[in-house]
Design an enzyme around this catalytic site. Structure first.
Site, PDB file in Angstrom:
ATOM      1  N   GLY A  40       0.954  -1.161   0.130  1.00  0.00           N
ATOM      2  CA  GLY A  40      -0.093   0.159   0.034  1.00  0.00           C
ATOM      3  C   GLY A  40       0.662   1.329  -0.007  1.00  0.00           C
ATOM      4  N   GLY A  42      -0.572   4.572   0.190  1.00  0.00           N
ATOM      5  CA  GLY A  42      -1.516   5.788   0.396  1.00  0.00           C
ATOM      6  C   GLY A  42      -0.936   6.304   1.424  1.00  0.00           C
ATOM      7  N   LEU A  43      -1.710   7.344   2.353  1.00  0.00           N
ATOM      8  CA  LEU A  43      -1.268   7.920   3.338  1.00  0.00           C
ATOM      9  C   LEU A  43      -0.414   6.947   4.510  1.00  0.00           C
ATOM     10  CD1 LEU A  43      -3.725  10.629   3.966  1.00  0.00           C
ATOM     11  CD2 LEU A  43      -1.687  10.855   2.884  1.00  0.00           C
ATOM     12  N   GLY A  45       0.711   3.712   4.007  1.00  0.00           N
ATOM     13  CA  GLY A  45       1.689   3.053   3.455  1.00  0.00           C
ATOM     14  C   GLY A  45       2.992   3.865   3.196  1.00  0.00           C
ATOM     15  N   HIS A 266     -22.079   8.093   4.206  1.00  0.00           N
ATOM     16  CA  HIS A 266     -21.619   9.491   4.398  1.00  0.00           C
ATOM     17  C   HIS A 266     -22.827  10.353   3.980  1.00  0.00           C
ATOM     18  CE1 HIS A 266     -19.925  13.608   3.776  1.00  0.00           C
ATOM     19  NE2 HIS A 266     -18.659  13.082   4.331  1.00  0.00           N
ATOM     20  N   ARG A 330     -21.744  12.159  11.003  1.00  0.00           N
ATOM     21  CA  ARG A 330     -22.077  11.664   9.741  1.00  0.00           C
ATOM     22  C   ARG A 330     -23.126  10.648   9.865  1.00  0.00           C
ATOM     23  NH1 ARG A 330     -16.358  10.964   6.994  1.00  0.00           N
ATOM     24  NH2 ARG A 330     -16.038  13.413   6.624  1.00  0.00           N
ATOM     25  N   HIS A 401     -18.968   4.975   2.268  1.00  0.00           N
ATOM     26  CA  HIS A 401     -17.818   5.871   2.232  1.00  0.00           C
ATOM     27  C   HIS A 401     -16.669   5.406   2.846  1.00  0.00           C
ATOM     28  CE1 HIS A 401     -15.674   9.591   2.067  1.00  0.00           C
ATOM     29  NE2 HIS A 401     -15.721   9.871   3.456  1.00  0.00           N
TER      30      HIS A 401
HETATM   31  C1  LIG Z   1     -14.048  10.455  -1.726  1.00  0.00           C
HETATM   32  C2  LIG Z   1     -13.367  10.518  -0.191  1.00  0.00           C
HETATM   33  C3  LIG Z   1     -13.063  11.591   0.362  1.00  0.00           C
HETATM   34  C4  LIG Z   1     -12.211  11.508   1.711  1.00  0.00           C
HETATM   35  N1  LIG Z   1     -12.157  12.646   2.277  1.00  0.00           N
HETATM   36  C5  LIG Z   1     -11.546  12.661   3.681  1.00  0.00           C
HETATM   37  C6  LIG Z   1     -11.297  13.607   4.273  1.00  0.00           C
HETATM   38  O1  LIG Z   1     -11.452  14.771   3.988  1.00  0.00           O
HETATM   39  N2  LIG Z   1     -10.659  13.481   5.691  1.00  0.00           N
HETATM   40  C7  LIG Z   1     -10.357  12.552   6.050  1.00  0.00           C
HETATM   41  O2  LIG Z   1      -9.642  12.352   7.214  1.00  0.00           O
HETATM   42  N3  LIG Z   1     -10.636  11.304   5.196  1.00  0.00           N
HETATM   43  C8  LIG Z   1     -11.322  11.444   4.113  1.00  0.00           C
HETATM   44  N4  LIG Z   1     -11.545  10.415   3.490  1.00  0.00           N
HETATM   45  C9  LIG Z   1     -11.267   8.852   3.869  1.00  0.00           C
HETATM   46  C10 LIG Z   1      -9.647   8.734   3.803  1.00  0.00           C
HETATM   47  O3  LIG Z   1      -9.119   9.275   2.431  1.00  0.00           O
HETATM   48  C11 LIG Z   1      -9.223   7.203   3.542  1.00  0.00           C
HETATM   49  O4  LIG Z   1      -9.745   6.611   4.623  1.00  0.00           O
HETATM   50  C12 LIG Z   1      -7.625   7.288   3.727  1.00  0.00           C
HETATM   51  O5  LIG Z   1      -6.944   8.123   2.853  1.00  0.00           O
HETATM   52  C13 LIG Z   1      -7.148   5.907   3.624  1.00  0.00           C
HETATM   53  O6  LIG Z   1      -5.732   5.698   3.432  1.00  0.00           O
HETATM   54  P1  LIG Z   1      -4.889   4.313   3.599  1.00  0.00           P
HETATM   55  O7  LIG Z   1      -3.379   4.815   3.233  1.00  0.00           O
HETATM   56  O8  LIG Z   1      -5.316   3.496   4.743  1.00  0.00           O
HETATM   57  O9  LIG Z   1      -5.595   3.571   2.243  1.00  0.00           O
HETATM   58  P2  LIG Z   1      -5.489   4.093   0.713  1.00  0.00           P
HETATM   59  O10 LIG Z   1      -5.258   5.471   0.456  1.00  0.00           O
HETATM   60  O11 LIG Z   1      -6.729   3.337   0.307  1.00  0.00           O
HETATM   61  O12 LIG Z   1      -4.230   3.288  -0.058  1.00  0.00           O
HETATM   62  C14 LIG Z   1      -4.504   1.703  -0.147  1.00  0.00           C
HETATM   63  C15 LIG Z   1      -3.369   1.271  -0.918  1.00  0.00           C
HETATM   64  O13 LIG Z   1      -3.126   0.023  -0.670  1.00  0.00           O
HETATM   65  C16 LIG Z   1      -2.887  -0.522  -2.162  1.00  0.00           C
HETATM   66  N5  LIG Z   1      -3.387  -1.891  -2.246  1.00  0.00           N
HETATM   67  C17 LIG Z   1      -4.682  -2.306  -1.995  1.00  0.00           C
HETATM   68  N6  LIG Z   1      -4.570  -3.461  -2.057  1.00  0.00           N
HETATM   69  C18 LIG Z   1      -3.840  -3.902  -2.604  1.00  0.00           C
HETATM   70  C19 LIG Z   1      -3.103  -5.148  -2.776  1.00  0.00           C
HETATM   71  N7  LIG Z   1      -3.868  -6.460  -2.718  1.00  0.00           N
HETATM   72  N8  LIG Z   1      -1.963  -5.413  -3.222  1.00  0.00           N
HETATM   73  C20 LIG Z   1      -1.177  -4.354  -3.237  1.00  0.00           C
HETATM   74  N9  LIG Z   1      -1.494  -3.000  -3.089  1.00  0.00           N
HETATM   75  C21 LIG Z   1      -2.780  -2.951  -2.677  1.00  0.00           C
HETATM   76  C22 LIG Z   1      -3.361   0.519  -3.256  1.00  0.00           C
HETATM   77  O14 LIG Z   1      -2.615   0.280  -4.397  1.00  0.00           O
HETATM   78  C23 LIG Z   1      -3.108   1.837  -2.175  1.00  0.00           C
HETATM   79  O15 LIG Z   1      -1.593   2.125  -2.639  1.00  0.00           O
HETATM   80  C24 LIG Z   1     -12.101  10.291   2.311  1.00  0.00           C
HETATM   81  C25 LIG Z   1     -12.461   9.131   1.452  1.00  0.00           C
HETATM   82  C26 LIG Z   1     -13.071   9.416   0.401  1.00  0.00           C
HETATM   83  C27 LIG Z   1     -13.372   8.011  -0.493  1.00  0.00           C
END
Ligand SMILES: Cc1cc2nc3c(=O)[nH]c(=O)nc-3n(C[C@H](O)[C@H](O)[C@H](O)COP(=O)(O)OP(=O)(O)OC[C@H]3O[C@@H](n4cnc5c(N)ncnc54)[C@H](O)[C@@H]3O)c2cc1C
Ligand code: FES
Lengths: 636, 265
Positions: A40, A42-43, A45, A266, A330, A401
C-alpha cells in the site's frame, strides 16, 4: 485466538511515552539488515515506507496503481484534524480525544485514540516541513475550518484537495527514498497472499499486473496499509480499485477481523443517476460549514426548490440537533436524511435526495468567498449533474464512504499474526463505530509516520534478520495456491460478467446491511450471498489469460473475496444486537436514535477463520472507558 | 443516444527499448448510451458487451473517477481528455457529445510513455523525474511548529496552484515535442513559492531537468497546447519559472563532479 491488546499501564496521557521507552530498539547498524514489506502506498503505506527507509531499514513497497501517487487517499477532500488550538477556541489534545471517543459511539480503544490525538499535532508540522501547501490566512498562518461532531475549528485543509496534497507530501518523501535506493517500489503489483513461516508473517505472494507473473517476496515483517472495503457495496465513494483482498487473505491465514459491520454512510454524496452508475461522488462534509440541509415540510411536494417558500422548508438537522445543526456527525446526519426520505419528503426524481443549500451563505459572504472555499467541489458537482450549485441547491444523498472495521491490531498495530502489522483504514483501531470527518487522514499518517517506526522495532529486535528467503518451501506452496485460484477463475468461462456479480452483491449489501439493518434482512442476506457466490464460481466469465495485463481477472479476484467477506459482514451485523454509530439495528432505537447495549456489547468483535465452509468463530476484546465515561451520545 | 467508437487496440506490449505501435483502430457501435454517463462509464458498457460476446475488453487505466488520481487519460477525438476544458476523461460526460457522434479514442502517444496495452500507457518516467528531486529533503521527525514560518497567502496559493497537478500526462500527450515541461515546471513552482522548498532550489532545478532529458521528453517550443488540455488548468507560467530556475541554478553554482540523477539527499 488470543487477543492481547498490549495497552501500556499508567494514565492515558503517559501510555505512549511509556510504550516507546519499553520497546526494544534495533541498533542503527543492524537496521539495514532487516527488510520490511509495505503493501500500500496511500497515506499510511507511503508514510510508513518512507519513514522506515529513513531509519535505515530495507523497504519494498507495493501498490496496484501505476504509480504510488494514485492511491485512494489522493481523493480525500475536506481536511485533516489536529489539536493545535491555533484558533484559541478551547481545543486541546484531550478534547480531540474526547470528541473521537464519543464520535465513535464508545466502541474504540481509549489508549489508541489518545495517542492519535497526541500525534495529530506532529502530523501538521511534518506536512508543512515537506512543503504541503495548506490553506493560509493573510497573516501567513494556517487556516482552519470546522467538521462534523466538533464544536471547535481544528481542521486543516488545502482547498477541497487535502488528501491529494498530503499524499503528494508522503509520495515525495517516498520518492526521495526510492531515488536513494532505500525503497524498492513495485507499482502495478497486487498482493494476493501472506506467507507464514512458523506462524510469523515472513513474506507475500504478488501478481505482476503487467506481465501476469506470480512472484514471492520475503521480508522480516509485513505491513498492510491496503485501505478500506467499502466497495463490497459496489457503489461507494471509494476509488474503483479499492478492495478487501489483502486483508481478507490475511484473515484466511489467521489474522482476526474486527467489527466488519462498522461501515460509514456519508450523508452528502451526489445521488445515483442510473443503472450505468459506476461509483458515487462525495461532496465534502466541509460544505456543511456553509450549506444548509433541508427538504419540503409536505410529503410529495414536487415544486422546484426556489418555488418552495421559507415557511414550508424543514431544515431538519438544525431542528433536531440545535447545538450541532448542519454539523451533526455523519451517522446521525445520514440517518436523519433517510428518515425524511422514508416519510416521502425526499427530493428529485427518485425521491432519494435532500437539498444542501448555499443561498444564505452566498447572500451573507458573496459568491467569491464561497467559490474560494469550495470552488473545485462546486465545479465537480456541476460537471456531474449539469446543474449550477451557485444558483440552485445541491441534491445530495447518503452513500457508503468508509469502513471502520478492519484487521484487529494491538496497541503496536500488530495483528494476531506476529510480524503482520496493519495501518490506516485497513485496521480497526481508532474510530469505533463511527468515524468523525477529517480523522482518517490523521490516523493514516499517525500510523505511518509516527507509530510503526517505533513499534516495528520492538518486533524486529527479537527476529534474526534475513533468516527466511523465498526458497523456503512455504513460498512455493503459497504461490501454488494463488496460481491455482487464478487458473480456476479463468477456466469457468460462464455467461455473466464480473461486474454483474459485483452489482448483485452490492444490492444485497445495501438492502440488508446498509443504513438500517434488522434480523430478518440479515438472515435473508446470509442466504442470498452464498447462493450468489456459488453462482459466481459456476457462471462467471473472465476473458483473456493470466499471462498478460488482464483487468477482468484483477476484478474477478477482488469480487471473489467480496463475495466471502460480505457474508462475514452480515454475520457480524447480525450478532451485534444493539445500535451504535454507523451500525443501526432497527430493533434497537429510540425514535430513530441509536440505542447501545453497553452491558452486552461494549467490546470489539473479532472473527477468526476456521476453514472453508465452516462458520467463523467470534471472539471479543472488552473495551474499558476510564477517561471518557460511557454516556448516551447526544448532539442535541 | 447512439455513438460509434473507433478505439485503439494494441495487444503487444511496447517498451522504451522496443517501441512498437502495432495496434489498430477498431470500430464499435453502442446503442444505449445515456447522456448522464461519464465517458468511462460508456467504456464500461462497451466492455460488458465485448465480454458477453467473448471478446477481450478494452484495457484503460482509471481509479478514482473523480478527476484527482490522474489514472485515466485517453486522447478523445485528437484531444487529451476530450473536448471539455479543465476536465479529465472520467469527469467528461456523454452529454458533451451529440447523438450519433463518431468518437476516436487513442492512448497517450509519446516516446517516454510506451503503450502497455490498448489505452494503457507506462508513465513511470514521471515517477523517476520526481525521484530525482521533486521533494524537500526532510526526514520524519520533530520539525518546528507549523506556524513558525509564516507564508504569505498569495505565495501559498501560487504553490497550491502548481501542486494541484495530478500527473496524468495529458500535457505530454498534447505536445508535438512530447515535452514534460508543464509537469516539471509545476513541481518546481510548487516548491519555489514556499520557504521550505527554497533551500534546495538550485539542485532541484538541475536534477529535474537532467532527469526529464534522460527520460526522452522533448523540449518546449511555446505552443501552449499543454495548458489548454491540462485538466487542472496549470498555467504555462510554471514553464517560465522552470526556465528561470534552471538558468539561475547554472549561474549560481556549477555542479561539482559528475551530475547525479536519482536524488542524493
Ligand atoms: C472521496 C473521499 C473523500 C475523503 N475525504 C476525507 C477527508 O477529507 N478527511 C479524512 O480524514 N478522510 C477522508 N476520507 C477517508 C480517507 O481518504 C481514507 O480513509 C484514507 O485515505 C485511507 O488511507 P490508507 O492509506 O489507509 O489507504 P488507501 O489510500 O486506500 O491506500 C491503499 C493502498 O493499498 C494498495 N493496495 C490495496 N490492495 C492492495 C493489494 N492487494 N496489493 C497491493 N496493493 C494494494 C493501493 O494500491 C493503495 O496504494 C475520504 C475518503 C473518500 C473516499
Ligand atoms: S480516474 Fe482518477 S482522474 Fe480519472
Amino acid at each position: 485466538m488470543k487477543l492481547d491488546a498490549k495497552i501500556p499501564a499508567g494514565p492515558v496521557q503517559e501510555k505512549w511515552d511509556a510504550r516507546k521507552f519499553e520497546l526494544k530498539l534495533v541498533n542503527p547498524a543492524n537496521k539495514r539488515k532487516y527488510k520490511v514489506l509495505v503493501v500500500g502506498s496511500g497515506l499510511a503505506g507511503a508514510a510508513a515506507a518512507a519513514s522506515l527507509a529513513e531509519l535505515g531499514y530495507q523497504v519494498e513497497c507495493f501498490c496496484f496503481q501505476d504509480s504510488p501517487r494514485r492511491a485512494h487517499s489522493i481523493a480525500a477532500q475536506g481536511g485533516i484534524n489536529a489539536a493545535k488550538n491555533y484558533r484559541n477556541d478551547g481545543d486541546s489534545i484531550w478534547r480531540l480525544f474526547y470528541d473521537t471517543v464519543k464520535g465513535g459511539d464508545f466502541r474504540a480503544r481509549e489508549a489508541n485514540v489518545y495517542r492519535l490525538a497526541q500525534l495529530s499535532v506532529d502530523i501538521i508540522d511534518q506536512a508543512v516541513a515537506q512543503g504541503v501547501p495548506f490553506a493560509r490566512e493573510y497573516g501567513g498562518l494556517l487556516d482552519n475550518r470546522s467538521f462534523g461532531g466538533a464544536q471547535v475549528s481544528r481542521t486543516f485543509y488545502a482547498r477541497g484537495q487535502t488528501g491529494q496534497q498530503l499524499l503528494l507530501g508522503a509520495y515525495a518523501a517516498l520518492s526521495r527514498q526510492i531515488g536513494l535506493g532505500a525503497v524498492k517500489m513495485f507499482p502495478r503489483t497486487e498482493m494476493l497472499d501472506v506467507v507464514l513461516v512458523d506462524g510469523h508473517a515472513k513474506g507475500i505472494v504478488v501478481r505482476d499486473l503487467v506481465g501476469g507473473e506470480i512472484r514471492s517476496h520475503a521480508g522480516d515483517a509485513v505491513v498492510l496499509a491496503t485501505g478500506g472495503y467499502g466497495n463490497v457495496f459496489y457503489l461507494s465513494t471509494n476509488a474503483k480499485g479499492c478492495n478487501v483482498t489483502a486483508t481478507w487473505r490475511a484473515y484466511k491465514r489467521g489474522a482476526g477481523f474486527a467489527n466488519p459491520c462498522y461501515t460509514q454512510i456519508h450523508p452528502t454524496c451526489i445521488p445515483v443517476s442510473g443503472d450505468h452508475q459506476s461509483k458515487l461522488t462525495l461532496m465534502s462534509e466541509s460544505l456543511r460549514n456553509d450549506g444548509r440541509v433541508w427538504v419540503p415540510k409536505q410529503a410529495g411536494d414536487k415544486r422546484r426548490a426556489q418555488d418552495i417558500p421559507e415557511a414550508e422548508r424543514d431544515y431538519f438537522l438544525e431542528r433536531k440537533y440545535p447545538s450541532f445543526g448542519n454539523l451533526a456527525p455523519r451517522d446521525i446526519a445520514s440517518r436523519a436524511a433517510k428518515q425524511v426520505c422514508d416519510e416521502g419528503r425526499g427530493i428529485g426524481e427518485t425521491g432519494l435526495g435532500v437539498y444542501l443549500d448555499f443561498r444564505d451563505s452566498i447572500a451573507r459572504l458573496g459568491k467569491e468567498a464561497i467559490a474560494a472555499r469550495y470552488g473545485n467541489l462546486f465545479h465537480m458537482y456541476a460537471k456531474i449533474t449539469a446543474e449550477d450549485p451557485y444558483s440552485q441547491p445541491m441534491r445530495i444523498f447518503p452513500a457508503v464512504h468508509y469502513t471502520m472495521g478492519g484487521l484487529w491490531v494491538d496497541y503496536d498495530l500488530q495483528s494476531t499474526i506476529p510480524g503482520l502489522f496493519v495501518l490506516g483504514e485497513a485496521n480497526f483501531s481508532d474510530h469505533g463505530a463511527n468515524r468523525l470527518g477529517a480523522s482518517a487522514l490523521m490516523q493514516g499518517l499517525a500510523d505511518g509516520y509516527f507509530v510503526i517506526p517505533y513499534t516495528i522495532g520492538g518486533y524486529l529486535a527479537g527476529q534474526r534478520a534475513g533468516a527466511i528467503k523465498t526458497d523456503h518451501p512455504q513460498f512455493a506452496a503459497t504461490a501454488g495456491e494463488v496460481d491455482e485460484l487464478t487458473r480456476r477463475l479463468l477456466s469457468i468461462q460462464g455467461k455473466r460478467t464480473v461486474d454483474d456479480f459485483h452489482k448483485a452483491l452490492g444490492k444485497i449489501m445495501w438492502q440488508h446491511c446498509g443504513m438500517a439493518r434488522n434480523e430478518r434482512g440479515l438472515q435473508q442476506a446470509l442466504r442470498d450471498i452464498p447462493a450468489l457466490r456459488e453462482e459466481f464460481w459456476r457462471d462467471v466469465r473472465v476473458p483473456g489469460s493470466g499471462a498478460e495485463l488482464n483487468q477482468s481477472l484483477e476484478k474477478a479476484g477482488r469480487v471473489a473475496d467480496f463475495l466471502e467477506f460480505g457474508e462475514l459482514m452480515c454475520r457480524d451485523a447480525l450478532e451485534r444486537r444493539e445500535s451504535c454509530g454507523g451500525h443501526f439495528r432497527e430493533e434497537w432505537q429510540d425514535e430513530g436514535e441509536a440505542r447501545r447495549d453497553d452491558e452486552n456489547f461494549c467490546h470489539a468483535a473479532v472473527w477468526e477463520y476456521t476453514g472453508p465452509g465452516r462458520a467463523p468463530a467470534r471472539h471479543v476484546e472488552p473495551l474499558a472507558f476510564e477517561n471518557v465515561h460511557l454516556a448516551v451520545r447526544s448532539y442535541k | 443516444m447512439k455513438v460509434v467508437l473507433h478505439v485503439w487496440r494494441q495487444q503487444r506490449r511496447s517498451t522504451k527499448q522496443d517501441f512498437v505501435q502495432d495496434g489498430r483502430m477498431v470500430r464499435y457501435e453502442l446503442d444505449h448510451v445515456s447522456p448522464d454517463m461519464s465517458f468511462l462509464e460508456m467504456l464500461d458498457v462497451l466492455n460488458e458487451q465485448l465480454i458477453r460476446k467473448g471478446e477481450d475488453p478494452v484495457a484503460f487505466d482509471h481509479d478514482c473517477r473523480e478527476g484527482i488520481c490522474g489514472s485515466c487519460g485517453v486522447v478523445i477525438d485528437g484531444v487529451p481528455h476530450g473536448p471539455e476544458r479543465g476536465t479529465t476523461a472520467c469527469q467528461l460526460h456523454m452529454r458533451s457529445f451529440r447523438d450519433g457522434a463518431e468518437i476516436w479514442v487513442e492512448p497517450w502517444r509519446a516516446a517516454a510513455f510506451p503503450v502497455v496495452r490498448d489505452l494503457v500507457v507506462d508513465r513511470s518516467a514521471f515517477d523517476r523525474v520526481v525521484q530525482a528531486g521533486a521533494f524537500v529533503s526532510v526526514n520524519t521527525g520533530a520539525p518546528q511548529d507549523a506556524n513558525a514560518i509564516p507564508v504569505p497567502k498569495a505565495a501559498a496559493d501560487r504553490a497550491f496552484d502548481a501542486a494541484t497537478c495530478i500527473g496524468c500526462g495529458a500535457c505530454v500527450a498534447a505536445c508535438k515535442n512530447a515535452s514534460a515541461m508543464l509537469f516539471v515546471g509545476a513541481k518546481v513552482s510548487h516548491f519555489l513559492h514556499l520557504p521550505q522548498g527554497r533551500v534546495e532550489r538550485e539542485r532541484r532545478a538541475r536534477n529535474l531537468v537532467a532527469a526529464m532529458d534522460a527520460e526522452g521528453f522533448g523540449n518546449c517550443t511555446n505552443q501552449n497546447e499543454c495548458e489548454a488540455v491540462c485538466p487542472k488548468e496549470i498555467p504555462v507560467r510554471v514553464i517560465a519559472e522552470l526556465n528561470r530556475e534552471f538558468v539561475r541554478a547554472r549561474l549560481i553554482e556549477e555542479p561539482v563532479g559528475k551530475k547525479r540523477v536519482g536524488g542524493d539527499g
